[in-house]
Design an enzyme around this catalytic site. Sequence first.
Site, PDB file in Angstrom:
ATOM      1  N   GLY A   1       7.299  33.941  38.517  1.00 59.53           N
ATOM      2  CA  GLY A   1       7.603  34.960  37.520  1.00 59.53           C
ATOM      3  C   GLY A   1       6.746  36.198  37.666  1.00 59.53           C
ATOM      4  O   GLY A   1       5.623  36.257  37.145  1.00 59.53           O
TER       5      GLY A   1
ATOM      6  N   GLY B   1      10.161  46.191  37.898  1.00 58.06           N
ATOM      7  CA  GLY B   1      10.813  45.516  39.017  1.00 58.06           C
ATOM      8  C   GLY B   1      10.083  45.862  40.297  1.00 58.06           C
ATOM      9  O   GLY B   1       9.155  45.155  40.724  1.00 58.06           O
TER      10      GLY B   1
ATOM     11  N   TRP C   1      15.005  37.917  35.607  1.00 55.18           N
ATOM     12  CA  TRP C   1      15.674  37.480  36.851  1.00 55.18           C
ATOM     13  C   TRP C   1      14.896  36.371  37.562  1.00 55.18           C
ATOM     14  O   TRP C   1      14.660  36.481  38.782  1.00 55.18           O
ATOM     15  CB  TRP C   1      15.821  38.643  37.832  1.00 55.18           C
ATOM     16  CG  TRP C   1      16.474  39.873  37.329  1.00 55.18           C
ATOM     17  CD1 TRP C   1      17.784  40.023  36.994  1.00 55.18           C
ATOM     18  CD2 TRP C   1      15.867  41.164  37.149  1.00 55.18           C
ATOM     19  NE1 TRP C   1      18.019  41.313  36.603  1.00 55.18           N
ATOM     20  CE2 TRP C   1      16.875  42.028  36.694  1.00 55.18           C
ATOM     21  CE3 TRP C   1      14.577  41.661  37.332  1.00 55.18           C
ATOM     22  CZ2 TRP C   1      16.623  43.368  36.416  1.00 55.18           C
ATOM     23  CZ3 TRP C   1      14.324  42.989  37.049  1.00 55.18           C
ATOM     24  CH2 TRP C   1      15.328  43.833  36.600  1.00 55.18           C
ATOM     25  N   ILE C   2      14.496  35.341  36.867  1.00 54.68           N
ATOM     26  CA  ILE C   2      13.666  34.321  37.520  1.00 54.68           C
ATOM     27  C   ILE C   2      14.539  33.225  38.118  1.00 54.68           C
ATOM     28  O   ILE C   2      15.282  32.522  37.409  1.00 54.68           O
ATOM     29  CB  ILE C   2      12.623  33.754  36.534  1.00 54.68           C
ATOM     30  CG1 ILE C   2      11.777  34.912  35.970  1.00 54.68           C
ATOM     31  CG2 ILE C   2      11.745  32.713  37.234  1.00 54.68           C
ATOM     32  CD1 ILE C   2      11.148  35.859  36.997  1.00 54.68           C
TER      33      ILE C   2
ATOM     34  N   GLY D   1      40.854  38.704  58.000  1.00 56.24           N
ATOM     35  CA  GLY D   1      41.958  39.420  57.367  1.00 56.24           C
ATOM     36  C   GLY D   1      42.099  39.007  55.908  1.00 56.24           C
ATOM     37  O   GLY D   1      41.105  38.817  55.209  1.00 56.24           O
ATOM     38  N   GLY D   2      43.350  38.834  55.473  1.00 48.74           N
ATOM     39  CA  GLY D   2      43.601  38.442  54.074  1.00 48.74           C
ATOM     40  C   GLY D   2      42.938  37.119  53.735  1.00 48.74           C
ATOM     41  O   GLY D   2      42.444  36.921  52.617  1.00 48.74           O
TER      42      GLY D   2
ATOM     43  N   GLU E   1      12.725  39.793  46.174  1.00 50.45           N
ATOM     44  CA  GLU E   1      11.412  39.831  46.854  1.00 50.45           C
ATOM     45  C   GLU E   1      11.110  41.248  47.353  1.00 50.45           C
ATOM     46  O   GLU E   1      10.497  41.442  48.413  1.00 50.45           O
ATOM     47  CB  GLU E   1      11.316  38.777  47.952  1.00 50.45           C
ATOM     48  CG  GLU E   1      11.489  37.376  47.357  1.00 50.45           C
ATOM     49  CD  GLU E   1      10.718  36.292  48.058  1.00 50.45           C
ATOM     50  OE1 GLU E   1       9.823  36.600  48.854  1.00 50.45           O
ATOM     51  OE2 GLU E   1      11.005  35.118  47.775  1.00 50.45           O
TER      52      GLU E   1
ATOM     53  N   THR F   1      13.198  45.249  47.087  1.00 55.70           N
ATOM     54  CA  THR F   1      14.408  45.805  47.707  1.00 55.70           C
ATOM     55  C   THR F   1      14.060  46.287  49.124  1.00 55.70           C
ATOM     56  O   THR F   1      12.887  46.458  49.472  1.00 55.70           O
ATOM     57  CB  THR F   1      14.937  47.010  46.896  1.00 55.70           C
ATOM     58  OG1 THR F   1      13.953  48.055  46.972  1.00 55.70           O
ATOM     59  CG2 THR F   1      15.202  46.638  45.442  1.00 55.70           C
TER      60      THR F   1
HETATM   61  C1  LIG Z   1      19.381  37.011  41.617  1.00 52.00           C
HETATM   62  C2  LIG Z   1      17.978  37.516  41.486  1.00 52.00           C
HETATM   63  C3  LIG Z   1      16.917  36.638  41.610  1.00 52.00           C
HETATM   64  C4  LIG Z   1      15.603  37.096  41.447  1.00 52.00           C
HETATM   65  N1  LIG Z   1      14.572  36.192  41.477  1.00 52.00           N
HETATM   66  C5  LIG Z   1      13.330  36.603  41.117  1.00 52.00           C
HETATM   67  C6  LIG Z   1      12.273  35.646  40.949  1.00 52.00           C
HETATM   68  O1  LIG Z   1      12.456  34.438  41.142  1.00 52.00           O
HETATM   69  N2  LIG Z   1      11.064  36.081  40.530  1.00 52.00           N
HETATM   70  C7  LIG Z   1      10.823  37.408  40.301  1.00 52.00           C
HETATM   71  O2  LIG Z   1       9.694  37.726  39.923  1.00 52.00           O
HETATM   72  N3  LIG Z   1      11.796  38.345  40.469  1.00 52.00           N
HETATM   73  C8  LIG Z   1      13.045  37.973  40.846  1.00 52.00           C
HETATM   74  N4  LIG Z   1      14.062  38.887  40.991  1.00 52.00           N
HETATM   75  C9  LIG Z   1      13.786  40.300  40.715  1.00 52.00           C
HETATM   76  C10 LIG Z   1      13.853  41.179  41.964  1.00 52.00           C
HETATM   77  O3  LIG Z   1      12.757  40.934  42.785  1.00 52.00           O
HETATM   78  C11 LIG Z   1      13.969  42.641  41.499  1.00 52.00           C
HETATM   79  O4  LIG Z   1      15.260  42.798  40.951  1.00 52.00           O
HETATM   80  C12 LIG Z   1      13.733  43.612  42.617  1.00 52.00           C
HETATM   81  O5  LIG Z   1      12.387  43.584  43.035  1.00 52.00           O
HETATM   82  C13 LIG Z   1      14.080  45.061  42.212  1.00 52.00           C
HETATM   83  O6  LIG Z   1      13.556  45.402  40.980  1.00 52.00           O
HETATM   84  P1  LIG Z   1      14.529  46.099  39.913  1.00 52.00           P
HETATM   85  O7  LIG Z   1      15.739  45.237  39.803  1.00 52.00           O
HETATM   86  O8  LIG Z   1      13.789  46.399  38.679  1.00 52.00           O
HETATM   87  O9  LIG Z   1      14.979  47.445  40.586  1.00 52.00           O
HETATM   88  P2  LIG Z   1      14.278  48.883  40.407  1.00 52.00           P
HETATM   89  O10 LIG Z   1      12.831  48.770  40.740  1.00 52.00           O
HETATM   90  O11 LIG Z   1      14.661  49.431  39.083  1.00 52.00           O
HETATM   91  O12 LIG Z   1      14.985  49.719  41.561  1.00 52.00           O
HETATM   92  C14 LIG Z   1      16.237  50.379  41.387  1.00 52.00           C
HETATM   93  C15 LIG Z   1      16.553  51.105  42.684  1.00 52.00           C
HETATM   94  O13 LIG Z   1      15.516  52.082  42.945  1.00 52.00           O
HETATM   95  C16 LIG Z   1      14.946  51.870  44.225  1.00 52.00           C
HETATM   96  N5  LIG Z   1      13.523  52.204  44.173  1.00 52.00           N
HETATM   97  C17 LIG Z   1      12.601  51.826  43.246  1.00 52.00           C
HETATM   98  N6  LIG Z   1      11.401  52.328  43.543  1.00 52.00           N
HETATM   99  C18 LIG Z   1      11.557  53.060  44.692  1.00 52.00           C
HETATM  100  C19 LIG Z   1      10.694  53.837  45.502  1.00 52.00           C
HETATM  101  N7  LIG Z   1       9.384  53.969  45.215  1.00 52.00           N
HETATM  102  N8  LIG Z   1      11.211  54.430  46.594  1.00 52.00           N
HETATM  103  C20 LIG Z   1      12.525  54.305  46.917  1.00 52.00           C
HETATM  104  N9  LIG Z   1      13.389  53.580  46.186  1.00 52.00           N
HETATM  105  C21 LIG Z   1      12.914  52.961  45.088  1.00 52.00           C
HETATM  106  C22 LIG Z   1      15.171  50.391  44.511  1.00 52.00           C
HETATM  107  O14 LIG Z   1      15.126  50.136  45.901  1.00 52.00           O
HETATM  108  C23 LIG Z   1      16.552  50.174  43.898  1.00 52.00           C
HETATM  109  O15 LIG Z   1      17.525  50.589  44.815  1.00 52.00           O
HETATM  110  C24 LIG Z   1      15.372  38.467  41.202  1.00 52.00           C
HETATM  111  C25 LIG Z   1      16.456  39.348  41.115  1.00 52.00           C
HETATM  112  C26 LIG Z   1      17.743  38.892  41.227  1.00 52.00           C
HETATM  113  C27 LIG Z   1      18.881  39.849  41.068  1.00 52.00           C
END
Ligand SMILES: Cc1cc2nc3c(=O)[nH]c(=O)nc-3n(C[C@H](O)[C@H](O)[C@H](O)COP(=O)(O)OP(=O)(O)OC[C@H]3O[C@@H](n4cnc5c(N)ncnc54)[C@H](O)[C@@H]3O)c2cc1C
Length: 383
Positions: free
Chosen positions: A126, A133, A158-159, A343-344, A367, A369
């Site tokens: 977590g 994020g 999103w854990i 395809g389809g 982990e 983006t």
């Molecule tokens: C299915 C799923 C499972 C997950 N599991 C876990 C988990 O087990 N434990 C946990 O702790 N988290 C978990 N996550 C969270 C995940 O790690 C985050 O969603 C991810 O790190 C992105 O954070 P955010 O969603 O807040 O996106 P944001 O940080 O809001 O980013 C939004 C957009 O802005 C871009 N962006 C942000 N900052 C910058 C920057 N400085 N430069 C350029 N672009 C930027 C991002 O790349 C993205 O495209 C999970 C998420 C999902 C969807």
Amino acid sequence: MSFDLFTTAEEHEELRDAVRAVAEDKIAPHAAAADENSAFPQEAYDALRATDFHAPHIAEEYEGVGADALATCIVIEEVARACGSSSLIPAVNKLGTMPLILGASEEVKRRYLPEVARGEAMFSYGLSEREAGSDTASMRTQAVRDGDSWVVNGQKSWITNAGVSKYYTVMAVTDPEGKRGSNVTAFVLHEDDPGFTLGEPERKLGIKGSPTRELFFDDVRIPDERRASGVGEGLKIALRTLDHTRVTIGAQAVGIAQGALDAAVAYVKERKQFGKAVAEFQGVQFMLADMAMKLESARQMVYAAAAKSERGDADLPFFGAAAKCQASDAAMEITTDAVQLLGGAGYVKDFPVERMMRDAKITQIYEGTNQIQRMVMARQLLK
Ligand SMILES: Cc1cc2nc3c(=O)[nH]c(=O)nc-3n(C[C@H](O)[C@H](O)[C@H](O)COP(=O)(O)OP(=O)(O)OC[C@H]3O[C@@H](n4cnc5c(N)ncnc54)[C@H](O)[C@@H]3O)c2cc1C
């Protein structure tokens, strides 16, 4: 097991055969239903536990099988080839316990790791919050010291595997006035801690068999013996964890892509149009060649990063980020091309490739983006 960068050892290939047999026999038959019903793949968990593939990274001294980083990647890759959701069982058991392995006291390791190794408990991780994020250091969850205890308040978002895990490694701010990034501590929370509750399962695009939920902490009191890092060391340990586990997400991406490529190759050999198998058209052959080329270079990058993870090389942050980024981008392209080649039939649920395309997408997001991976790589280049 020992390995270098350019070859997998015989033991690793034997391991691959063993995991593939379990995945094809016991996991693949349930993958579509886990996706369709958004149901945790219990059959996969049982099969992985029966064969000791559920948390292979745990060392023998903690009752684990002590698989090295490459072997752990091969397990995750082969499970992901059959079912992306199921591959999150070994992957997230590593993610949840890695902070303990890197940062916890011997007592904490001995208390928790054997239970995971025996298949009696799973661990989630977590770090992320609704408003924190990519910018993890801006987290708001707090733990306040009260005698020999800590009182935790806040939420995590999103854990992965929340609700099926028994334990949760949770990062919380312990010094709100302290230096950003050096004011966070890691703790182990138990599913039945009073004041600890879960949100509803998220409704997702892919990896639907792996539950993703919010965690809520309302005056959760935990003893100091459940601290998983030094006070103020939590975020550093959480980020060091990701250096290692991004390699495993790369392995997951490689596995999903391999599953899609295999399905596409089988289909184009069977499907006939214009009086011959579509595999005979050069346009199709070039697509297959590109898919396989991208897949193999991603696999080599993941394995090189796994070697660095195992050795703890100084350039692991670059390689972990690069492996995850390259493999997940490749997986997205390869699974999309696999849908195209069917395809389809690729667009409907009678074949697994549309599921694989949806599952691949998350590997570019969690982990960190792939934008954040590029920041990590650039930071290492420029320092
Ligand atoms: C299915 C799923 C499972 C997950 N599991 C876990 C988990 O087990 N434990 C946990 O702790 N988290 C978990 N996550 C969270 C995940 O790690 C985050 O969603 C991810 O790190 C992105 O954070 P955010 O969603 O807040 O996106 P944001 O940080 O809001 O980013 C939004 C957009 O802005 C871009 N962006 C942000 N900052 C910058 C920057 N400085 N430069 C350029 N672009 C930027 C991002 O790349 C993205 O495209 C999970 C998420 C999902 C969807």
